[in-house]
Scaffold this motif. Structure first.
Motif, PDB file in Angstrom:
ATOM      1  N   GLU A   1       0.809  -1.210   0.000  1.00 18.20           N
ATOM      2  CA  GLU A   1       0.000   0.000   0.000  1.00 18.20           C
ATOM      3  C   GLU A   1       0.843   1.262   0.000  1.00 18.20           C
ATOM      4  O   GLU A   1       0.319   2.365   0.107  1.00 18.20           O
TER       5      GLU A   1
ATOM      6  N   THR B   1       2.404   4.379  -1.174  1.00 16.86           N
ATOM      7  CA  THR B   1       2.228   5.249  -2.332  1.00 16.86           C
ATOM      8  C   THR B   1       2.867   6.618  -2.131  1.00 16.86           C
ATOM      9  O   THR B   1       2.824   7.462  -3.015  1.00 16.86           O
TER      10      THR B   1
ATOM     11  N   SER C   1       0.151  -7.259  -4.966  1.00 21.94           N
ATOM     12  CA  SER C   1      -0.987  -6.417  -4.655  1.00 21.94           C
ATOM     13  C   SER C   1      -2.032  -6.528  -5.741  1.00 21.94           C
ATOM     14  O   SER C   1      -1.723  -6.793  -6.897  1.00 21.94           O
TER      15      SER C   1
END
Lengths: 501, 238
Positions: free
Chosen positions: A278, A280, B114
């Motif tokens: 996750e 970013t 992911s």
């Protein structure tokens, strides 16, 4: 984690307040031409190089580097990649100017003292000290080399005869003490003049050693090493206004240190997600407020700035203020995020404003207004149509710094082709100057430069297509109270001064 | 480095009415078919290929710049969001290494990749018409390492070198790992997938392996044997 009280005070900190920077007349140091950074006001004071050989010479033979300066530094150009300057910083009085380079060296320049005989030499800087701050290291666990490049230097306010500065590479911060020695003890009883031990049986009388003058020697000693606290690359260090702590920031975390304690630090910001998929956003820069020791800001790769208050909680993951400008839909492109990534953030001296640098602009934010900056300055908007090419050659990822002048009325930042730009916040005038050997003669007035975007190119203009993107001014510094600036261009350090001064 | 003359930026609305992302195409060169009147999808595709190359190059560094990596990945995601869910694009000349790199990314992904990156790669394989042809498995290293769900083609692992190979085996998650303590044994001489472009940072032997012919192998053997003969301790009478 409880911070242990210091066993001893770090000297008697002179908690004098760093007030508004003023010229001796008491008013903010004006720029010439009464309108600010007007045309034709800046002159080159000196251009300094630090060739590798000079540094080695000064370290090995322990000679006074001030003597080397005039003969070596101005003319020789046998520079290596290690000589590329990676950071520039004036100390709090402006008397000293420190540079760090890719080879892990720190070179400190000192301002020439005012002399009645040589008035014109006032404002020149000469080498004061050179030392190897960081060496290349190897992380055996990860099988990775740790670069010795100096990412940042920050001075501590002077509290006695010695000078202290922090220097950091990707992983380790060091505190250096730079001190002068102009006397040495002579007349030891147990040692002869060369330092060899004497046979006690031959000593028939006793004498008291005395201090005798000697040639000035400047020595730098590492006083603290703050290591093993950063998994990612350190991009910023900032000394707190309490002069007892400082912070170091890497891509995902910010740590708070006490100068006395090297084996532990507080983690005050952690943006590493639990699931790295996750990820970013990364931290790009961080700085303490100049007066409020509880407040700091950090910027991100998404163009946001967070202001945090350490009184709110131990872990400052929740910001107190969040500064972000909405994206302009008309300028939206695949590269919007990259060009919005903030490469530098600086508080004004007053503490009321923050300045941020992203790829194309410099923005000034009022701490009291979070939704948009109060001022936006275009540094090189002609590059907006070239973003694809700049992405291809990675120039779009260049990290430019920005600086305030002493009175917070002018801001400066670098660009390509060895250009650097100044913006006068009051008059809204701006100027582009060039730091290059070809165009700069000592004491000659710098000619403003202009980039031609399209159409007819005038005689003294340069077209966008002719810009040299390998010559970039990433690091600049402004004297804290005078109009003297230091501009780093590869391995050259240019010192410019406002003519009126 | 000098920039060549730019062409006018082209901005078009997408079919779904999404806000168009301006892409300047001049850098492809005036003779490039993707220039000027080409649809933005073509330019997006070129940009995608470039970004994949950048990602690959970044991963080849001993310690990738995290900011650079994150920005490139985010840009890739933006491009992919614009490209998908378009119909199959007409085949366009793309940089030769891109399909190879796509293979590598596909080959080295595992169950922990992911969701966004997984969909990116699925779209990529759909767009490019790639098929995951089974290739001989390469030993991945210490047993117990999670490999469930990994596609069969793992021959690309060794191409990326031990350091980056480790990163890609874990997919994107592995890109940002704190500590990479898992060193995978890679067979130096395993055959590379097609289209792989060797780079100066590659470790010894990877790019050479697929191209050695018998004569070169014989020569190497001679050298090795000769070296061993030199290293052999001198016997009696020598």
């Amino acid at each position: 984690m409880v911070l242990q009280p210091s066993e001893r005070h770090y000297g008697d900190w002179n908690h004098r307040r760093l007030g508004p920077w003023c010229s001796p007349t008491g008013s903010p140091a004006p720029l010439s031409c009464e309108t600010g950074c007007g045309e034709g006001s800046w002159i080159l004071v000196c251009r300094l190089l630090v060739p590798t050989q000079v540094s080695l010479l000064s370290m090995e033979e322990d000679i006074d580097t001030r003597k080397i300066n005039n003969s070596f530094l101005r003319d020789h150009s046998y520079a290596t990649e290690a000589d590329i300057i990676s950071t520039v910083e004036f100390n709090h009085t402006g008397e000293l100017l420190a540079t760090g380079d890719k080879g892990g060296r720190v070179v400190i320049f000192q301002r020439e003292q005012e002399s009645k005989n040589q008035v014109h030499r006032r404002g020149e800087y000469n080498v004061y000290s050179t030392f190897q701050s960081h060496e290349p290291e190897f992380d055996y666990l990860k099988s990775l080399e740790i670069e010795e490049k100096i990412n940042k230097i920050r001075w501590l306010p002077q509290q006695n005869a010695a000078y202290f500065l922090l220097s950091t590479n990707d992983k380790t911060v060091k505190l250096w003490k730079v001190s002068e020695r102009d006397k040495r003890p002579e007349g030891y009883n147990l040692k002869d003049e060369e330092g060899r031990l004497r046979d006690p049986a031959t000593i028939t009388t006793l004498r008291v050693p005395v201090l005798r003058p000697m040639d000035l020697m400047v020595e730098a000693t590492p006083r603290r090493v703050f290591a093993n606290a950063h998994t990612y690359h350190i991009n910023s260090i900032s000394v707190n206004s309490d002069y007892e702590t400082y912070m170091s920031a890497d891509d995902l975390r910010i740590n708070l240190w006490n100068f006395e304690i090297t084996n532990q630090s507080f983690n005050i910001v952690d943006i590493k997600p639990a699931n790295m998929e996750e990820l970013t956003e990364v931290i790009t820069a961080a700085e303490f407020h100049p007066h409020h020791c509880n407040t700091f800001v950090y910027s991100s790769s998404k163009g946001t700035i967070r202001l945090c208050d350490m009184r709110a909680s131990a872990l400052c993951d929740r910001h107190t203020k969040f500064f972000e400008e909405p994206e302009d839909p008309s300028n939206r492109s695949f590269f919007s995020e990259i060009i919005s990534s903030i490469s530098d953030v600086k508080f004004s001296h007053s503490g009321r404003y923050i300045m941020t640098r992203d790829y194309l602009t410099v923005k000034v934010w009022d701490l009291n207004m979070e939704n948009r900056p109060i001022e936006t300055y275009q540094v090189h908007d002609y590059l907006r149509s070239k973003l694809c090419s700049l992405y291809e050659n990675d120039c779009i990822f260049d990290k430019f710094e920005c600086v305030w002048n002493g009175s917070d009325s002018v801001i400066m930042t670098g660009s390509y082709n060895n250009f650097f730009r100044m913006f006068d916040r009051n008059t809204k005038r701006d100027v582009t100057l060039e730091a290059s050997r070809e165009n700069s003669k000592p004491r000659a007035i710098l000619k403003p430069r202009k980039v031609c975007v399209g159409g007819k190119r005038r005689k003294d203009e340069i077209s966008v297509d002719s810009l040299d993107f390998s010559k970039k001014i990433l690091h600049t510094a402004w004297h804290p109270s005078e109009n003297i600036i230091a501009v780093a261009a590869t391995n050259n350090l240019y010192i410019f001064q406002d003519k009126v001064n | 480095m000098m920039l060549s003359k730019g062409l006018k930026r082209k901005q078009e609305e997408e079919e779904e009415g999404k806000e168009a992302l301006a892409v300047d195409t001049w850098w492809l060169g005036p003779g490039h078919p993707a220039v000027a009147h080409a649809p933005p999808a073509v330019a997006s595709r070129s940009l995608f290929d470039l970004s994949v190359l950048k990602l690959h190059h970044s991963l080849q560094q001993s310690e990738p710049d995290l900011q650079h990596l994150v920005l490139v990945v985010n840009t890739l995601r933006r491009i992919q969001a614009c490209m998908a869910p378009t119909a199959a694009l007409p085949p366009m000349p793309s940089l030769p290494t891109a399909p190879g790199i796509a293979d590598n990314l596909l080959a080295s992904s595992d169950a922990s990749l992911s969701a966004s990156m997984a969909s990116l790669l699925e779209d990529l394989s759909h767009i490019e018409g790639l098929s995951q042809a089974p290739q001989p498995l390469v030993d991945e290293g210490p047993p117990g390492h999670p490999t469930g769900g990994a596609p069969p083609s793992l021959g690309a692992l060794d191409l990326l070198g031990p350091a980056t190979g480790c990163l890609l085996v874990d997919g994107l998650e592995g890109l940002f790992e704190d500590t990479d303590t898992s060193m995978y044994d890679s067979e130096l001489w395993a055959p590379a997938s097609e289209g792989h472009k060797s780079s100066p940072e590659d470790g010894p032997g990877k790019e050479e392996a697929p191209e050695l012919d018998e004569a070169e192998l014989d020569y190497l053997m001679d050298v090795l044997v000769g070296t061993q003969a030199l290293e052999r301790p001198p016997g009696p009478g020598c």
